[in-house]
Design a protein around this motif. Structure first.
Motif, PDB file in Angstrom:
ATOM      1  N   TYR A  21      48.266  35.701  42.713  1.00 41.15           N
ATOM      2  CA  TYR A  21      48.548  36.933  41.988  1.00 41.15           C
ATOM      3  C   TYR A  21      49.592  36.623  40.910  1.00 41.15           C
ATOM      4  CZ  TYR A  21      46.265  38.406  46.251  1.00 41.15           C
ATOM      5  OH  TYR A  21      45.403  38.505  47.300  1.00 41.15           O
ATOM      6  N   TRP A  47      44.869  35.892  36.642  1.00 44.33           N
ATOM      7  CA  TRP A  47      44.989  37.087  37.470  1.00 44.33           C
ATOM      8  C   TRP A  47      45.300  38.313  36.609  1.00 44.33           C
ATOM      9  CZ3 TRP A  47      49.216  40.326  38.722  1.00 44.33           C
ATOM     10  CH2 TRP A  47      48.925  41.275  39.696  1.00 44.33           C
ATOM     11  N   HIS A  85      40.030  38.131  40.027  1.00 49.20           N
ATOM     12  CA  HIS A  85      40.315  36.695  40.023  1.00 49.20           C
ATOM     13  C   HIS A  85      40.362  36.117  41.437  1.00 49.20           C
ATOM     14  CE1 HIS A  85      41.938  32.782  39.032  1.00 49.20           C
ATOM     15  NE2 HIS A  85      43.004  33.041  39.771  1.00 49.20           N
TER      16      HIS A  85
END
Length: 144
Positions: A21, A47, A85
């Protein structure tokens, strides 16, 4: 780009750094390695791109009159964007290959020597890609 950076040895044995993340963790011995920092920042950018897609979808859902009956669903679009993602990276080997090649290309530009053969080996052996593509083909992608 916004991210949190931590230096720690609490990483998988074969990793110099990881990004999940918007959180980057890098081994302390690589604190001054600009290449690995840029590599992990590349994953954070990937991300954030998904988050951006989710935000645009949320705005469209919330404010387009034609989608008014679905306007309550805008948070779902944000969740979708945050998940794009990580899910694609985990379940689609072609995406994982693309993501790693892109980040290793960035990393390679930060060293005086050519490490692309080494990086091709890393990608081939460390990202569950050996059954899908050979090392030479990965090297060719790194050179492109």
């Amino acid at each position: 780009m916004i991210y949190s950076l931590t230096y720690t040895d609490d990483l998988p044995a074969d990793a110099g750094g990881i990004a999940k993340y918007c959180v980057i963790k890098i081994r302390p011995k690589y604190r001054s390695d600009v290449g690995i920092h840029k590599h992990e920042e590349g994953h954070v950018n990937q991300w954030w791109s998904g988050v951006g897609i989710g935000a645009v979808l949320a705005l469209l859902i919330a404010f387009l009159p034609v989608l008014a009956e679905w306007s309550f669903m805008w948070p779902t679009a944000i969740v979708f964007g945050c998940s794009v993602h990580p899910l694609a990276y985990t379940y689609i080997w072609q995406y994982r290959l693309w993501a790693e090649v892109r980040c290793y290309r960035i990393q390679a530009t930060h060293y005086a020597d050519d490490r692309r053969l080494l990086f091709a080996h890393f990608i081939h052996t460390s990202y569950d890609l050996a059954k899908h593509i050979n090392e030479r083909a990965i090297y060719e992608r790194l050179k492109a």
